[in-house]
Design a protein around this motif. Structure first.
Motif, PDB file in Angstrom:
ATOM      1  N   LYS A  45      -5.994 -10.875  66.341  1.00 25.45           N
ATOM      2  CA  LYS A  45      -7.253 -10.295  65.895  1.00 25.45           C
ATOM      3  C   LYS A  45      -7.747  -9.328  66.966  1.00 25.45           C
ATOM      4  O   LYS A  45      -7.987  -9.730  68.110  1.00 25.45           O
ATOM      5  CB  LYS A  45      -8.261 -11.424  65.683  1.00 25.45           C
ATOM      6  CG  LYS A  45      -9.599 -10.965  65.166  1.00 25.45           C
ATOM      7  CD  LYS A  45     -10.435 -12.160  64.750  1.00 25.45           C
ATOM      8  CE  LYS A  45     -11.805 -11.711  64.301  1.00 25.45           C
ATOM      9  NZ  LYS A  45     -12.569 -12.828  63.729  1.00 25.45           N
ATOM     10  N   ILE A  93      -5.459 -12.940  62.893  1.00 28.07           N
ATOM     11  CA  ILE A  93      -5.847 -12.499  61.551  1.00 28.07           C
ATOM     12  C   ILE A  93      -4.961 -13.192  60.526  1.00 28.07           C
ATOM     13  O   ILE A  93      -5.390 -13.528  59.434  1.00 28.07           O
ATOM     14  CB  ILE A  93      -5.646 -10.979  61.390  1.00 28.07           C
ATOM     15  CG1 ILE A  93      -6.592 -10.209  62.300  1.00 28.07           C
ATOM     16  CG2 ILE A  93      -5.856 -10.569  59.945  1.00 28.07           C
ATOM     17  CD1 ILE A  93      -6.420  -8.707  62.177  1.00 28.07           C
ATOM     18  N   VAL A 106      -4.028  -2.702  60.293  1.00 25.93           N
ATOM     19  CA  VAL A 106      -5.322  -3.377  60.409  1.00 25.93           C
ATOM     20  C   VAL A 106      -6.350  -2.302  60.738  1.00 25.93           C
ATOM     21  O   VAL A 106      -6.251  -1.633  61.776  1.00 25.93           O
ATOM     22  CB  VAL A 106      -5.306  -4.455  61.511  1.00 25.93           C
ATOM     23  CG1 VAL A 106      -6.687  -5.077  61.666  1.00 25.93           C
ATOM     24  CG2 VAL A 106      -4.262  -5.530  61.203  1.00 25.93           C
ATOM     25  N   ARG A 127     -11.741  -3.732  58.792  1.00 24.30           N
ATOM     26  CA  ARG A 127     -11.202  -5.067  58.503  1.00 24.30           C
ATOM     27  C   ARG A 127     -10.418  -5.147  57.202  1.00 24.30           C
ATOM     28  O   ARG A 127     -10.431  -6.175  56.512  1.00 24.30           O
ATOM     29  CB  ARG A 127     -12.314  -6.127  58.536  1.00 24.30           C
ATOM     30  CG  ARG A 127     -13.010  -6.153  59.889  1.00 24.30           C
ATOM     31  CD  ARG A 127     -13.658  -7.472  60.158  1.00 24.30           C
ATOM     32  NE  ARG A 127     -13.973  -7.558  61.588  1.00 24.30           N
ATOM     33  CZ  ARG A 127     -14.217  -8.680  62.236  1.00 24.30           C
ATOM     34  NH1 ARG A 127     -14.187  -9.821  61.584  1.00 24.30           N
ATOM     35  NH2 ARG A 127     -14.470  -8.684  63.517  1.00 24.30           N
ATOM     36  N   ASP A 128      -9.742  -4.081  56.865  1.00 23.91           N
ATOM     37  CA  ASP A 128      -8.752  -4.144  55.796  1.00 23.91           C
ATOM     38  C   ASP A 128      -7.399  -4.393  56.428  1.00 23.91           C
ATOM     39  O   ASP A 128      -7.087  -3.825  57.473  1.00 23.91           O
ATOM     40  CB  ASP A 128      -8.690  -2.814  55.027  1.00 23.91           C
ATOM     41  CG  ASP A 128      -9.877  -2.628  54.116  1.00 23.91           C
ATOM     42  OD1 ASP A 128     -10.234  -3.610  53.420  1.00 23.91           O
ATOM     43  OD2 ASP A 128     -10.465  -1.531  54.114  1.00 23.91           O
ATOM     44  N   VAL A 129      -6.614  -5.262  55.778  1.00 21.46           N
ATOM     45  CA  VAL A 129      -5.224  -5.474  56.186  1.00 21.46           C
ATOM     46  C   VAL A 129      -4.368  -4.920  55.061  1.00 21.46           C
ATOM     47  O   VAL A 129      -4.451  -5.381  53.925  1.00 21.46           O
ATOM     48  CB  VAL A 129      -4.918  -6.966  56.413  1.00 21.46           C
ATOM     49  CG1 VAL A 129      -3.449  -7.166  56.794  1.00 21.46           C
ATOM     50  CG2 VAL A 129      -5.829  -7.540  57.485  1.00 21.46           C
ATOM     51  N   LEU A 156      -2.872 -14.432  55.249  1.00 22.48           N
ATOM     52  CA  LEU A 156      -4.159 -14.131  55.882  1.00 22.48           C
ATOM     53  C   LEU A 156      -4.821 -15.433  56.327  1.00 22.48           C
ATOM     54  O   LEU A 156      -4.902 -16.393  55.563  1.00 22.48           O
ATOM     55  CB  LEU A 156      -5.050 -13.391  54.880  1.00 22.48           C
ATOM     56  CG  LEU A 156      -6.307 -12.735  55.428  1.00 22.48           C
ATOM     57  CD1 LEU A 156      -5.952 -11.545  56.312  1.00 22.48           C
ATOM     58  CD2 LEU A 156      -7.215 -12.285  54.286  1.00 22.48           C
ATOM     59  N   ASP A 183      -7.843 -15.257  58.406  1.00 19.35           N
ATOM     60  CA  ASP A 183      -9.229 -14.966  58.786  1.00 19.35           C
ATOM     61  C   ASP A 183      -9.913 -14.281  57.603  1.00 19.35           C
ATOM     62  O   ASP A 183      -9.567 -13.156  57.239  1.00 19.35           O
ATOM     63  CB  ASP A 183      -9.221 -14.036  60.014  1.00 19.35           C
ATOM     64  CG  ASP A 183     -10.619 -13.718  60.510  1.00 19.35           C
ATOM     65  OD1 ASP A 183     -11.552 -13.631  59.661  1.00 19.35           O
ATOM     66  OD2 ASP A 183     -10.780 -13.541  61.727  1.00 19.35           O
ATOM     67  N   SER A 233     -12.691 -12.936  57.255  1.00 18.57           N
ATOM     68  CA  SER A 233     -13.535 -11.758  57.476  1.00 18.57           C
ATOM     69  C   SER A 233     -12.710 -10.475  57.273  1.00 18.57           C
ATOM     70  O   SER A 233     -13.234  -9.369  57.340  1.00 18.57           O
ATOM     71  CB  SER A 233     -14.168 -11.785  58.870  1.00 18.57           C
ATOM     72  OG  SER A 233     -13.185 -11.571  59.870  1.00 18.57           O
ATOM     73  N   TYR A 234     -11.399 -10.644  57.007  1.00 14.38           N
ATOM     74  CA  TYR A 234     -10.525  -9.501  56.685  1.00 14.38           C
ATOM     75  C   TYR A 234     -10.157  -9.532  55.206  1.00 14.38           C
ATOM     76  O   TYR A 234     -10.114 -10.603  54.602  1.00 14.38           O
ATOM     77  CB  TYR A 234      -9.247  -9.556  57.534  1.00 14.38           C
ATOM     78  CG  TYR A 234      -9.466  -9.083  58.961  1.00 14.38           C
ATOM     79  CD1 TYR A 234      -9.106  -7.800  59.347  1.00 14.38           C
ATOM     80  CD2 TYR A 234     -10.058  -9.927  59.904  1.00 14.38           C
ATOM     81  CE1 TYR A 234      -9.324  -7.360  60.650  1.00 14.38           C
ATOM     82  CE2 TYR A 234     -10.283  -9.502  61.208  1.00 14.38           C
ATOM     83  CZ  TYR A 234      -9.912  -8.210  61.575  1.00 14.38           C
ATOM     84  OH  TYR A 234     -10.142  -7.785  62.844  1.00 14.38           O
ATOM     85  N   ARG A 235      -9.925  -8.354  54.623  1.00 12.62           N
ATOM     86  CA  ARG A 235      -9.487  -8.240  53.220  1.00 12.62           C
ATOM     87  C   ARG A 235      -8.042  -7.789  53.178  1.00 12.62           C
ATOM     88  O   ARG A 235      -7.671  -6.822  53.844  1.00 12.62           O
ATOM     89  CB  ARG A 235     -10.316  -7.172  52.484  1.00 12.62           C
ATOM     90  CG  ARG A 235     -11.691  -7.557  52.052  1.00 12.62           C
ATOM     91  CD  ARG A 235     -12.401  -6.324  51.480  1.00 12.62           C
ATOM     92  NE  ARG A 235     -12.348  -5.187  52.417  1.00 12.62           N
ATOM     93  CZ  ARG A 235     -13.240  -4.984  53.399  1.00 12.62           C
ATOM     94  NH1 ARG A 235     -14.260  -5.802  53.547  1.00 12.62           N
ATOM     95  NH2 ARG A 235     -13.119  -3.948  54.216  1.00 12.62           N
TER      96      ARG A 235
END
Ligand code: ADP
Ligand code: MG
Ligand code: MG
Length: 314
Positions: A192, A201, A287, A291-293, A305, A307, A309-311
């Motif tokens: 992260k 992440i 990344v 906070r988009d993966v 995924l 975490d 808080s990531y999309r």
């Protein structure tokens, strides 16, 4: 992964980074041979010491060609080709700018525009003159410097993989300060960005693949309310500025992973994904600062995924 055998970890500090080797058998001698191998290649390739084969080339800039060993020559040849590709953000001759910024080292600072303009003409990859027959490298202008900092770890990780295979090892993980290479099935954490400690992440499942992450959070300093990180744009001389916090490349060879992380930094997400469509075996996990993966594809790995808080998209 064999479940009846225990996992053994061996650590060393080389190339200014922590090195970790994991094996499913207790074999101090093997681990120490691998660390010796890494050290030998570091001694050839480093530019962070007064002496190495690469430093001999740099010391002779503008004066004469220097004959180097075949592996060093082959790596420089490959790095020059990657540097000459159209729109490439990778540049093996970036040395004068890296030394000017000193990012990640003592004395880092934001240089003046004049200082940058002065050094840009000393970073032309076409001025790295190669001679296949003599196995020599000549830097055409005084003040030029080759810097293989972006690819040395990947190249060495591939040599470690080869050596482990030759010694009959079929399950191993090597982590060269962020360049992870694997034999067999492994789960590799995706860090992260800017989070303390080992926060992840997600996790990446691979089988005998390289996993290389380059992130703006790795080495940077703050000045004038801005973050200045260690991947430089060879066109402007300033750190590459885009939507990415990190990019991870999954590929068979770690050298490709290293080159592609730098290329992707130059291209950003959209152009980067488009470029990867022509390279089936090179896959990326982007990344973004939002906070988009984003996964370019998922042929040779599985991503989970961890975490929320990531999309996850793509
Ligand atoms: P690390 O693995 O140490 O985090 P990276 O693989 O992210 O480093 O590569 C960054 C290093 O590569 C820099 O420290 C510098 O030595 C070199 N470098 C910086 N910008 C470029 C560039 N545009 N092309 C090639 N090498 C670069
Ligand atoms: Mg690297
Ligand atoms: Mg890196």
């Amino acid at each position: 992964m064999p479940t009846d055998e225990r996992l053994y970890s061996y650590c060393a500090e080389l190339m200014g980074s922590p090195i970790l080797l994991k094996l499913y058998s207790h074999d101090e001698a093997l681990a120490s041979r691998i660390f010796q191998l890494i050290k030998r290649y570091e001694d050839l390739l480093t530019v962070n010491r007064a002496q190495s084969q690469v430093m001999s080339i740099n010391h002779a800039a503008g004066q004469h060609p220097v004959t180097v060993s075949l592996p060093v020559y082959a790596l420089i040849k490959c790095a020059k080709a990657a540097s000459m590709a159209q729109d490439s953000a990778f540049n093996l001759a970036i040395g004068p700018l890296v030394k000017l910024w000193r990012i990640g080292f003592q004395g880092h600072r934001v240089p003046s525009a004049a200082e940058i303009a002065e050094r840009l003409p000393l970073t032309r990859p076409q001025d790295v003159i190669l001679d296949d027959e003599a196995c020599s490298v000549f830097l055409a202008q005084a003040g030029m410097e080759i810097d293989l900092g972006a690819i040395a770890k990947g190249y060495i990780a591939d040599r470690v993989r080869d050596s482990l295979r030759q010694q009959g090892v079929s399950d191993a993980l090597i982590n060269l300060g962020g360049n992870v290479h694997t034999l067999g099935n492994w789960s590799v954490g995706l860090k992260k960005p800017f989070a303390p400690g080992d926060a992840l992440i997600g996790s990446i499942e691979v089988a005998s693949q390289s996993v290389v992450t380059s992130g703006v959070y790795e080495r940077y300093f703050e000045q004038d309310g801005k973050r200045w990180h260690h991947i430089l744009d060879p066109r402007s001389g300033y750190p590459l500025d885009n939507e990415l916090d990190s990019v991870t490349i999954i590929s068979a060879n770690s050298l490709d992973g290293d080159i592609w992380t730098t290329l992707i930094y130059g291209l950003g997400v959209v152009k980067g994904c488009a470029a990867l469509r022509h390279h089936e075996d090179i896959e990326a996990i982007f990344v973004t600062k939002n906070r988009d993966v984003i996964l370019s594809s998922q042929r040779n790995f599985r991503f989970s995924l961890l975490d929320d808080s990531y999309r996850l998209t793509g």
